[in-house]
Design an enzyme around this catalytic site. Structure first.
Site, PDB file in Angstrom:
ATOM      1  N   HIS A 272       0.833  -1.208   0.000  1.00 49.82           N
ATOM      2  CA  HIS A 272       0.000   0.000   0.000  1.00 49.82           C
ATOM      3  C   HIS A 272       0.865   1.253   0.000  1.00 49.82           C
ATOM      4  O   HIS A 272       2.073   1.190   0.243  1.00 49.82           O
ATOM      5  CB  HIS A 272      -0.882   0.046   1.255  1.00 49.82           C
ATOM      6  CG  HIS A 272      -1.949  -1.002   1.287  1.00 49.82           C
ATOM      7  ND1 HIS A 272      -3.261  -0.739   0.972  1.00 49.82           N
ATOM      8  CD2 HIS A 272      -1.888  -2.327   1.578  1.00 49.82           C
ATOM      9  CE1 HIS A 272      -3.975  -1.855   1.085  1.00 49.82           C
ATOM     10  NE2 HIS A 272      -3.160  -2.835   1.445  1.00 49.82           N
TER      11      HIS A 272
ATOM     12  N   GLU B 195       2.848   0.194   4.372  1.00 50.93           N
ATOM     13  CA  GLU B 195       2.466   1.500   3.821  1.00 50.93           C
ATOM     14  C   GLU B 195       3.789   2.144   3.429  1.00 50.93           C
ATOM     15  O   GLU B 195       4.521   2.650   4.283  1.00 50.93           O
ATOM     16  CB  GLU B 195       1.711   2.340   4.861  1.00 50.93           C
ATOM     17  CG  GLU B 195       0.382   1.744   5.310  1.00 50.93           C
ATOM     18  CD  GLU B 195      -0.748   1.956   4.301  1.00 50.93           C
ATOM     19  OE1 GLU B 195      -0.519   2.571   3.237  1.00 50.93           O
ATOM     20  OE2 GLU B 195      -1.880   1.499   4.577  1.00 50.93           O
TER      21      GLU B 195
HETATM   22 ZN    ZN Z   1      -4.151   1.151   0.582  1.00 51.68          ZN
END
Ligand code: ZN
Length: 265
Positions: free
Chosen positions: A152, A230
């Site tokens: 992500h 992330e």
């Molecule tokens: Zn995401």
């Protein structure tokens, strides 16, 4: 040569070899040379054959156009439900997280395959909807993955920079079996990712580049060590410029690859 003499000669040779080895070990610099050689091949070595890795590129390119499908509720364990999937974020110039995640995932897939690992993907293109978060977890479980990583980029506050790795909190009957291994995977990924990319750890969420969460279906339903990374904050200008660069995305993939190698080794 008479047998006894041969034995005695062999013994003398063995002692000489042993003495040389002890001397080499005691010499300053011997250690350093060995450490240097080891640093060239990453801990655990380059061979990942026999290992299965599931790569889960977050979101999908058509999620936004299909709200009915992605808003449907799916089970996330313990009788709770959550939306099938979300749209993801984008940079200020409109580069979508869904496209970014897939690009990094395909680069990572290539690196893992070259190292001999078996790679399973939760999606192969950016033209579809989903899969739902429960299916994403199930794909990793069915493959009996040694590790699963969901890729992500965050939609954090514009002033916030950096990357963080999300690992599951310990939930009885759900994640208690993968809690420890997932945390080890998170630490290995965090360390290698920072080393390779030079990106800073997040200054707006989590602690020391790690965040433990109980709400993510993809982690709650996993039976194999799994984390979300992330890789940066798309809403931050400095991070976005890096994530938008094709050559930098190679580094992003390499950082994740090195973290997986550390964990699997
Ligand atoms: Zn995401």
């Amino acid at each position: 040569m008479p047998e006894r003499l041969a034995t005695r000669t062999a013994l003398a040779v063995s002692l000489a070899v042993l003495a040389a080895a002890l001397l080499a070990a005691a010499m300053p610099g011997a250690d350093r040379a060995d450490g240097g050689a080891r640093a060239l091949v990453a801990p655990g070595g380059d061979d990942l054959s026999g290992h299965v890795v599931t790569i889960d590129p977050g979101h999908n390119g058509r999620n936004g156009a299909n709200p009915d499908q992605i808003n449907q509720q799916v089970p996330i364990g313990n009788g709770e439900t959550k939306e099938c999937d979300t749209t993801g974020t984008e940079t200020g110039s409109g580069y979508s997280e869904a496209a970014y995640n897939l690009d990094v995932a395909l680069k990572l897939k290539r690196l893992l395959r070259e190292a001999g690992a078996k790679v399973v993907m939760t999606r192969d293109d950016n033209r579809g909807v989903g899969p739902c978060i429960d299916q994403r977890a199930e794909i990793g479980n069915e493959a009996k993955s040694d590790a699963a990583v969901s890729i992500h980029a965050d939609g954090g506050p514009p002033s916030g920079r950096g990357y963080h790795v999300i690992h599951p909190t310990k939930i009885k009957g759900l994640t208690d079996d993968i809690y420890g291994a997932s945390k080890r995977l998170a630490v290995d990924l965090r360390d290698a990712f920072g080393n390779v990319t030079g990106l800073p750890r997040s200054n707006y969420i989590g602690q020391n580049g790690l965040d433990e969460r109980s709400d993510l279906g993809g982690l709650r339903l996993s039976d194999v060590p799994k984390v979300f990374i992330e890789t940066g904050n798309m809403r931050n200008g400095a991070d976005a410029r890096k994530l938008e660069s094709r050559s930098f995305r190679k580094k992003i993939a390499k950082g994740i690859f090195e973290g997986l190698k550390r964990f699997l080794g």
